[in-house]
Design an enzyme around this catalytic site. Sequence first.
Site, PDB file in Angstrom:
ATOM      1  N   SER A  57      96.701  24.586  34.210  1.00 31.08           N
ATOM      2  CA  SER A  57      95.595  24.434  35.153  1.00 31.08           C
ATOM      3  C   SER A  57      95.477  25.621  36.097  1.00 31.08           C
ATOM      4  O   SER A  57      94.537  25.680  36.893  1.00 31.08           O
ATOM      5  CB  SER A  57      95.773  23.147  35.973  1.00 31.08           C
ATOM      6  OG  SER A  57      97.044  23.114  36.595  1.00 31.08           O
ATOM      7  N   HIS A  98      91.750  24.026  28.977  1.00 30.94           N
ATOM      8  CA  HIS A  98      92.056  23.214  30.145  1.00 30.94           C
ATOM      9  C   HIS A  98      91.179  21.974  30.212  1.00 30.94           C
ATOM     10  O   HIS A  98      90.006  22.028  30.572  1.00 30.94           O
ATOM     11  CB  HIS A  98      91.887  24.051  31.424  1.00 30.94           C
ATOM     12  CG  HIS A  98      92.257  23.312  32.668  1.00 30.94           C
ATOM     13  ND1 HIS A  98      91.674  23.558  33.888  1.00 30.94           N
ATOM     14  CD2 HIS A  98      93.168  22.331  32.883  1.00 30.94           C
ATOM     15  CE1 HIS A  98      92.198  22.760  34.794  1.00 30.94           C
ATOM     16  NE2 HIS A  98      93.104  22.008  34.203  1.00 30.94           N
ATOM     17  N   GLU A 126      87.666  23.895  30.260  1.00 27.86           N
ATOM     18  CA  GLU A 126      87.638  25.325  30.548  1.00 27.86           C
ATOM     19  C   GLU A 126      88.360  26.049  29.411  1.00 27.86           C
ATOM     20  O   GLU A 126      89.493  25.701  29.083  1.00 27.86           O
ATOM     21  CB  GLU A 126      88.332  25.632  31.877  1.00 27.86           C
ATOM     22  CG  GLU A 126      87.569  25.168  33.100  1.00 27.86           C
ATOM     23  CD  GLU A 126      88.285  25.509  34.400  1.00 27.86           C
ATOM     24  OE1 GLU A 126      87.616  25.840  35.384  1.00 27.86           O
ATOM     25  OE2 GLU A 126      89.535  25.426  34.420  1.00 27.86           O
ATOM     26  N   ASN A 156      89.745  24.553  39.662  1.00 31.88           N
ATOM     27  CA  ASN A 156      90.870  24.389  40.575  1.00 31.88           C
ATOM     28  C   ASN A 156      90.883  25.417  41.701  1.00 31.88           C
ATOM     29  O   ASN A 156      91.431  25.157  42.771  1.00 31.88           O
ATOM     30  CB  ASN A 156      92.190  24.426  39.802  1.00 31.88           C
ATOM     31  CG  ASN A 156      92.449  23.110  39.095  1.00 31.88           C
ATOM     32  OD1 ASN A 156      91.971  22.066  39.516  1.00 31.88           O
ATOM     33  ND2 ASN A 156      93.181  23.144  38.003  1.00 31.88           N
TER      34      ASN A 156
END
Length: 278
Positions: free
Chosen positions: A116, A135, A147, A185
Amino acid sequence: MIVGVIGAGTMGAGIAEVFARAEGCTAKLADINIELATKGRNRQIAGLEKQVTRGKLTPEAKDAIAGSLTAVEIDDLGDADLVIEAVFENLDVKRALLEKVDGMVADDAIVATNTSSLSITELAHGLTHDLVGVHFFNPATVMKLVEVIAGATTSEDTVAKVIAIARDLGKTPVRVKESAGFVVNRILVPMINEAVGVLAEGVASAEDIDEAMKLGANHPMGPLALGDLIGLDVVLAIMEVLQSETGDPKYRPHPLLRKYVRAGWLGRKTGHGFFTYA
């Protein structure tokens, strides 16, 4: 297609179920031992049984998914067409697993990581296979976004293949250049960290902070409850990567976040975080 997933925690087991649901896929779920892999598989099967009880899944569909999801040893992943590493955010642990997979699978197999926040380029160092970031988001069976991250050595062909696989799963792939925290993130986790700071300063209660963000920013879930869902240990790990990679003090993890992680209050997976869970 045979897909191996290493890491039978919430995320890894969820990813394995996603592939087990896909037509023509067999998902193999592995961990450091068969007991953990079996536990992860059983948790997903229990979730499927609840969906049957609620009328959201037929018994036949549940049996088909369960039949396509097996618990195995890591050494049994040599025949996989795609292997996704999905263990916790520790560079050394991930690299050791990826090196093992690199020496096991066929030359044309795809090797991927569900990290992540960590550098794909650094994780790929010394591997003979391309490494690509794939991801998924929690819960993997529900969240549409994937992702797809290319490191410095990841080929365009590998990226294209993974994007096609994600689309076949019914997901929406977003191509991302390698950067600390990628897209989601990098934006989301500092927001959670800031919410921790607001709580620590006594500006508002945890309940009111989350209610304010749900009603004032139209978020479906408040940031503190979201941190509990992600896992506060994961939130902390991502903040540490953001800070170390950028050197920017704005990414300093809040001391209260560290305190909760040290206490083992990690959120939903431990039954206690910023909120309490039965």
